[in-house]
Design an enzyme around this catalytic site. Structure first.
Site, PDB file in Angstrom:
ATOM      1  N   SER A  80      31.821  -3.828 -10.923  1.00  0.00           N
ATOM      2  CA  SER A  80      31.870  -4.128  -9.503  1.00  0.00           C
ATOM      3  C   SER A  80      30.694  -3.546  -8.722  1.00  0.00           C
ATOM      4  CB  SER A  80      33.215  -3.640  -8.963  1.00  0.00           C
ATOM      5  OG  SER A  80      33.376  -3.964  -7.631  1.00  0.00           O
ATOM      6  N   ASP A 100      30.312  -7.899  -8.018  1.00  0.00           N
ATOM      7  CA  ASP A 100      31.005  -8.943  -8.786  1.00  0.00           C
ATOM      8  C   ASP A 100      31.682  -9.959  -7.866  1.00  0.00           C
ATOM      9  OD1 ASP A 100      32.942  -7.128  -7.974  1.00  0.00           O
ATOM     10  OD2 ASP A 100      34.181  -7.390  -9.761  1.00  0.00           O
ATOM     11  N   GLU A 153      42.005  -5.060   2.042  1.00  0.00           N
ATOM     12  CA  GLU A 153      41.624  -3.661   2.171  1.00  0.00           C
ATOM     13  C   GLU A 153      40.441  -3.635   3.135  1.00  0.00           C
ATOM     14  OE1 GLU A 153      42.637  -1.313  -1.776  1.00  0.00           O
ATOM     15  OE2 GLU A 153      40.996  -2.693  -2.107  1.00  0.00           O
ATOM     16  N   ALA A 154      40.276  -2.488   3.823  1.00  0.00           N
ATOM     17  CA  ALA A 154      39.168  -2.373   4.766  1.00  0.00           C
ATOM     18  C   ALA A 154      37.835  -2.639   4.061  1.00  0.00           C
ATOM     19  CB  ALA A 154      39.169  -0.985   5.389  1.00  0.00           C
ATOM     20  N   ASN A 155      37.777  -2.328   2.754  1.00  0.00           N
ATOM     21  CA  ASN A 155      36.519  -2.506   2.020  1.00  0.00           C
ATOM     22  C   ASN A 155      36.171  -3.972   1.736  1.00  0.00           C
ATOM     23  OD1 ASN A 155      38.117  -3.263  -0.206  1.00  0.00           O
ATOM     24  ND2 ASN A 155      38.086  -1.211  -1.085  1.00  0.00           N
ATOM     25  N   GLY A 171      41.108   6.512  -7.557  1.00  0.00           N
ATOM     26  CA  GLY A 171      41.490   5.893  -8.819  1.00  0.00           C
ATOM     27  C   GLY A 171      40.281   5.586  -9.680  1.00  0.00           C
TER      28      GLY A 171
HETATM   29  C1  16G Z   1      38.863  -0.481  -6.899  1.00  0.00           C
HETATM   30  C2  16G Z   1      39.916  -1.465  -6.438  1.00  0.00           C
HETATM   31  C3  16G Z   1      39.974  -1.528  -4.936  1.00  0.00           C
HETATM   32  C4  16G Z   1      40.171  -0.154  -4.358  1.00  0.00           C
HETATM   33  C5  16G Z   1      39.165   0.821  -4.905  1.00  0.00           C
HETATM   34  C6  16G Z   1      39.563   2.210  -4.518  1.00  0.00           C
HETATM   35  C7  16G Z   1      40.528  -3.557  -7.455  1.00  0.00           C
HETATM   36  C8  16G Z   1      40.077  -4.885  -7.939  1.00  0.00           C
HETATM   37  N1  16G Z   1      39.601  -2.787  -6.922  1.00  0.00           N
HETATM   38  O1  16G Z   1      37.594  -0.912  -6.535  1.00  0.00           O
HETATM   39  O2  16G Z   1      41.059  -2.338  -4.579  1.00  0.00           O
HETATM   40  O3  16G Z   1      40.063  -0.176  -2.964  1.00  0.00           O
HETATM   41  O4  16G Z   1      39.160   0.758  -6.328  1.00  0.00           O
HETATM   42  O5  16G Z   1      38.724   3.114  -5.135  1.00  0.00           O
HETATM   43  O6  16G Z   1      41.694  -3.193  -7.579  1.00  0.00           O
HETATM   44  P1  16G Z   1      39.100   4.636  -5.144  1.00  0.00           P
HETATM   45  O7  16G Z   1      40.456   4.755  -5.800  1.00  0.00           O
HETATM   46  O8  16G Z   1      38.008   5.298  -5.876  1.00  0.00           O
HETATM   47  O9  16G Z   1      39.171   5.060  -3.718  1.00  0.00           O
HETATM   48 MG    MG Z   2      34.163  -5.776  -6.847  1.00  0.00          MG
END
Ligand code: 16G
Ligand code: MG
Length: 567
Positions: free
Chosen positions: A69, A294, A397-399, A530
């Site tokens: 991504s 992506d 999501e805000a992103n 995550g």
């Molecule tokens: C990943 C997730 C996205 C989430 C981000 C949080 C998918 C396809 N993508 O990019 O939804 O906002 O992780 O990242 O599920 P973090 O846990 O590092 O804050």
């Molecule tokens: Mg992506």
């Protein structure tokens, strides 16, 4: 059983060719396994086995996407798409983690991996080694240089499972692969050109339903930053099939362009709130958008002044708000139908799904529109699941990751109503039904898709005759601040209530509450990332100084409590 022995040998032999790098642990996380590409071969190989087992279990086509991504170009990753095109079921994540982390570098434990697989196969009743067992896995990859070799590793994992076949779809956006998996399982046309045709046709349909005087109000010039990734080239291909939209694509990742995700892309623009490379003062006043590496995330932006790089960001929350206003308006038109029978057929539940990262001003705005707003933890898999509980579920999501889901019942009722109203070509209810049917065709039903999201946003701007400034004025974001705290073990933080409350370490939530109470419109939460070994802190307040200071105060508490190990 002879097949079984062959099957055991097949996995054992190929597994020994992909030893797990020493001292590393991988976790499926919010969106699959991600790491520096050079350590991923074993993970991807085993993900191939996982995808094949999932296909055997479900009797359906499964997807395997090689991408990291918005991560740096040297990273890569792998994620699995389930039969409906959504993310791998959460029930299989513990098995995914167990399989990927089992060390088979020495022969004595190469049998152990077989045991992990066999135990799971038995528990899940997977027809492994059955005479008629067959599995089909669609493979896709983004433009990362490491992708080609990792696809080969995935193929070896897949072919280690007898009866499993890999179909290499080449370079795709993540949402294209998810879309293809979903369509194949519905026995529908599922090639890349089918994808482009469906997007172009449904976009055309929406644009044809726009009052001409409105479309003229929208500035034709529109520029998209492709993050030097896969999305830009795909948009270039799609562009040729579109009528009613002029778009210039930059940062295509071609020779002479920059590096994937380096100072470009949706993640960069959203986090840094500055223009990406390739944009400058000449773009003042122009509507711009950014895809991630992506192409499953989308944000819009406009340059704030010719002599600074700062942008007015139109993030996922505002894209969600634009979609919600439009969908609600179409539903309101349908609810004005005088025919009770038809009107009752269309009584629907519209739900909006956000995460704690949604700016408080967006939630307030959506609630003021009379919409039902619910929250889930971060990660598409949670939002998507929740949104699918509604007749129409809009999640973002805000992103910038999100989409609109329609229930099959609702779509079939819409078709009926549209047919009943066929004799009334200009009536607003019929047009509303046609618009909703076109949105359902346009917007990816499997996963958030920057390309389809962008076309829907453009069609809605034309419908309202809105500039990006007008869109941005829907509400004003509360100032916010995000910080990262490096910790030895992010799992020490446990949260509840869609990540808004800390359960562990004990006492931390009380400290956060006490800090938050000091600020007007204060809101603050922390959560373990995550995707990285960090704790994220989010704070919001009525001024930027207040948001910064709230975030810093909470950061100090997190640091102190997590390094004291007092829990
Ligand atoms: C990943 C997730 C996205 C989430 C981000 C949080 C998918 C396809 N993508 O990019 O939804 O906002 O992780 O990242 O599920 P973090 O846990 O590092 O804050
Ligand atoms: Mg992506």
């Amino acid at each position: 059983m002879a097949t079984s022995i062959n099957q055991h040998q097949s996995i054992l032999e190929s597994a020994s060719r992909f030893p797990l790098p020493q001292g590393l642990r991988f976790s499926y996380g919010t969106a699959g396994f991600r790491a520096e590409a050079s350590v991923l071969a074993s993970t991807v190989f085993r993900s191939g086995i996982l995808a094949a087992l999932r296909s055997l279990k479900t009797g359906a086509v499964i997807g395997l996407m090689i991408t990291a991504s918005h991560n740096p170009v040297n990273d890569n990753g792998v994620k699995i798409a389930d039969p409906d095109g959504g993310m791998l079921t959460q029930q299989w994540e513990p098995f995914a983690d167990a399989l990927i982390n089992f060390d088979v570098s020495c022969m004595c434990i190469s049998w152990a991996i077989m045991l992990v697989v066999l135990k799971f196969v038995e528990e899940e009743n997977i027809p492994l080694g059955g005479v008629n067992s067959s599995a089909e896995i669609l493979l896709g990859r983004d433009t990362r240089p490491s992708g080609r070799a990792l696809v080969e590793a995935a193929k070896q994992g897949i072919s280690a499972v007898i009866g499993a076949v890999a179909i290499d779809m080449g370079i795709l956006t993540t949402p294209q692969l998810h879309w293809m998996v979903r369509r194949r399982n519905k026995r529908m046309k599922a090639s890349e050109s089918d994808y482009f045709e469906q997007l172009a046709k449904s976009f055309r349909c929406l644009v044809d339903l726009v009052p001409k005087e409105m479309a003229k109000l929208v500035d034709a010039k529109f520029v998209v930053d492709g993050a030097n990734g896969v999305g830009g080239e795909k948009l270039e291909q799609l562009k040729g099939m579109l009528t009613g939209l002029e778009v210039e694509v930059r940062n295509l990742g071609r020779k002479g362009d920059g590096i994937l995700n380096e100072n470009v892309g949706a993640d960069y623009v959203q986090k840094e709130k500055v223009i990406p490379c390739g944009f400058g003062s000449d773009d003042m006043g122009i509507r711009c958008a950014s895809l991630d590496g992506d192409a499953d995330r989308l944000v819009y932006f406009r340059l704030l002044s010719a002599n600074s790089r700062s942008v007015d960001l139109v993030d996922g929350d505002k894209i969600l708000s634009l979609f919600a206003v439009f969908i609600k308006e179409q539903l309101d038109s349908l609810s004005k139908m005088t025919n009770d029978k038809l009107r009752n057929r269309l009584s629907s539940r519209l739900g909006v799904v956000q995460t704690a990262y949604a700016n408080g001003a967006s939630t307030h705005y959506l609630k003021q529109l009379g919409l039902e707003v619910v929250f889930t933890p971060t990660g598409v898999k949670y939002l998507h699941k929740k949104a699918s509980e509604y007749d129409i579920g809009i999640y973002f999501e805000a992103n910038g990751h999100g989409t609109i889901l329609f229930s099959e019942d609702f779509i079939s009722s819409l078709h009926d109503v549209e047919k009943e109203l066929a004799s009334c070509p200009d009536c607003e209810s019929r047009n509303a039904a046609l618009r909703l049917l076109a949105v359902n065709q346009l917007i990816n039903q499997a996963v958030g898709d920057a390309l389809s999201g962008l076309l829907l946003a453009e069609a809605i701007l034309q419908y309202y005759g809105w500039s990006i400034n007008r869109w941005s004025e829907l509400y004003h974001d509360l100032p916010s601040k995000q910080l990262k705290v490096k910790v030895a073990d992010r799992s020490a933080v446990v949260t509840a209530n869609a990540e808004t409350q800390v359960v562990k370490p004990s006492g931390l939530q009380e400290l956060i509450n006490a800090e938050t109470d000091k600020y007007s419109h204060g809101r603050c939460f922390i959560r373990p990332s995550g995707t990285e070994d960090i704790i994220r802190v989010y704070a919001e307040a009525s001024t930027q100084e207040a948001a910064d200071s709230l975030a810093q105060a909470v950061e100090q508490h997190v640091k102190r409590l997590l390094t004291e190990k007092s829990f």
